[in-house]
Scaffold this motif. Structure first.
Motif, mmCIF file in Angstrom:
data_model
loop_
_atom_site.group_PDB
_atom_site.id
_atom_site.type_symbol
_atom_site.label_atom_id
_atom_site.label_comp_id
_atom_site.label_asym_id
_atom_site.label_seq_id
_atom_site.Cartn_x
_atom_site.Cartn_y
_atom_site.Cartn_z
ATOM 1 N N GLY A 101 5.189 -3.231 -11.675
ATOM 2 C CA GLY A 101 4.462 -3.083 -10.429
ATOM 3 C C GLY A 101 4.276 -4.403 -9.700
ATOM 4 O O GLY A 101 4.618 -5.476 -10.199
ATOM 5 N N THR A 102 3.699 -4.332 -8.507
ATOM 6 C CA THR A 102 3.542 -5.497 -7.631
ATOM 7 C C THR A 102 2.103 -5.969 -7.540
ATOM 8 O O THR A 102 1.808 -6.865 -6.739
ATOM 9 N N ALA A 103 1.204 -5.394 -8.319
ATOM 10 C CA ALA A 103 -0.225 -5.725 -8.245
ATOM 11 C C ALA A 103 -0.769 -5.512 -6.831
ATOM 12 O O ALA A 103 -1.704 -6.184 -6.406
ATOM 13 N N GLY A 104 -0.156 -4.595 -6.090
ATOM 14 C CA GLY A 104 -0.628 -4.268 -4.755
ATOM 15 C C GLY A 104 -0.142 -5.186 -3.652
ATOM 16 O O GLY A 104 -0.542 -5.026 -2.502
ATOM 17 N N HIS A 105 0.732 -6.135 -3.986
ATOM 18 C CA HIS A 105 1.219 -7.097 -2.987
ATOM 19 C C HIS A 105 2.597 -6.677 -2.469
ATOM 20 O O HIS A 105 3.431 -6.170 -3.226
#
Length: 346
Positions: free
Chosen positions: A229-233
């Motif tokens: 995942g992108t950690a929300g970024h």
């Protein structure tokens, strides 16, 4: 048991396992890696290292060995720190000083695929589930010669096979072998992994800039990001090539765009006679929003001229990224100054 990637100053990376209640120094010495060490009780600071990612207990030490400011910046003492999770650690010494070296792997050629008139992909098997950091490279011994060439993984860590991209040039040693002599099952030796150009922990938006076969390490990074995942970024990639025929891997990028929320990519071709809808260099196709006012980590892999041009362009824009990691490569794959990682302020 935590898995630790030790990155040495000469570019080699070694992976070790750290047992419960074992310090990093103890785990290293157990497998014969002699991290510089004097006192072993947190008093001298000789074993100071930098933790790039992961969580750990810093242990006990005196101020003269490690200041509060240094600890806040991610520095730690190998003789005291105990990993809580997997870590990536920079060791401030060469692999030779630490009495270790890059590992040699024996593999077999699984496939050779011509992606275009100018680009060849090849994959290896038999080396096992190889540990490396996404973005790193290995030095491949060209069969029938005593010459090595450096290639970044295009496959993610942990894959059963390892994949690479090669620029097909005349009379390149590796491309000639792949074009004219390669047969499935051929023995291939490589040494590594190496390089300080690798995906760090995602803490802010990412801007990936790829030139030609410099796409390879980003495919590896995206493979890992698809898993973690992108950690929300947001993650934005601008991929530039010289001619239309050089544009490869677009199907893979599209597949990643469908799998990774927040990932976008843009392609462009520099040649004036290109039929591609976006002409010019990558700088002309970077949305200003990608820079996020400087709060962005930029990763760039391409030929030296591209690296220099992007750095100059960022200066002209008055933008200093939070981090600027880059890798320069030679089109032939010859071993050069490769895997450099620099902060933008440097």
């Amino acid at each position: 048991m935590a898995k630790i990637a030790l990155n040495f100053e000469d570019g080699f990376t070694r992976f070790i396992e750290c047992r419960s209640a074992e310090t990093l120094a103890e785990a290293s010495y157990r497998v014969g890696i002699n991290i510089p060490l004097d006192c072993s009780n947190g008093a001298c600071g000789t074993c100071k290292c930098r933790v790039q990612s992961g969580e750990y207990d810093g242990g006990d030490y005196i101020e003269e060995a490690l200041t509060e400011a240094e600890a806040a910046e991610g520095l730690a003492l190998a003789c005291q720190m105990q990993p809580k999770t997997n870590l990536v650690v920079d060791i401030f010494a060469s692999s030779e000083v630490c009495k270790t070296k890059g590992q040699t792997f024996q593999a077999r050629l699984r496939s050779v695929d011509r992606l275009s008139d100018t680009t060849i992909a090849f994959s290896l098997e038999g080396a096992g589930s190889l540990s490396f950091l996404p973005g790193q490279y290995v030095n491949v011994l060209v069969p029938g010669t005593d010459q090595r060439r450096s290639y970044s993984f295009s496959s993610p860590p942990g894959a059963d096979t390892q994949s690479f991209l090669v620029r097909d040039i005349q009379p390149g040693l590796m491309s000639t072998f792949l074009r004219e002599k390669a047969q499935p099952g051929a023995a291939i030796e490589f040494v590594g992994p190496s390089g300080s150009f690798y995906l760090r922990e995602i803490r802010r938006p990412l801007l990936f800039l790829a030139g030609g076969t410099g796409l390879a390490p980003f495919l590896s990074m995206l493979g890992r990001i698809a898993e973690t995942g992108t950690a929300g970024h947001p993650v934005n990639l601008v991929y530039g090539v010289t001619n239309d025929v050089d544009l490869v891997g677009v199907d893979q990028l599209q597949a990643f765009a469908e799998r990774i929320p927040g990932f976008t990519f843009t392609t462009c071709v520099a040649a004036r006679d290109s039929g591609h809808p976006r002409k010019g260099f990558v700088m002309a196709h970077m949305d200003r929003a990608y820079l996020n006012g400087g709060d962005v980590d930029v990763y760039l892999c391409g030929p030296p001229a591209m690296v220099d041009a992007v750095r100059a362009w960022l200066n002209e824009q008055g933008v200093t990224p939070a981090n600027f990691h880059y890798e320069k490569f030679s089109p032939s794959g010859a071993v050069t100054t490769i895997g450099e990682t620099h902060r933008a302020a440097a």
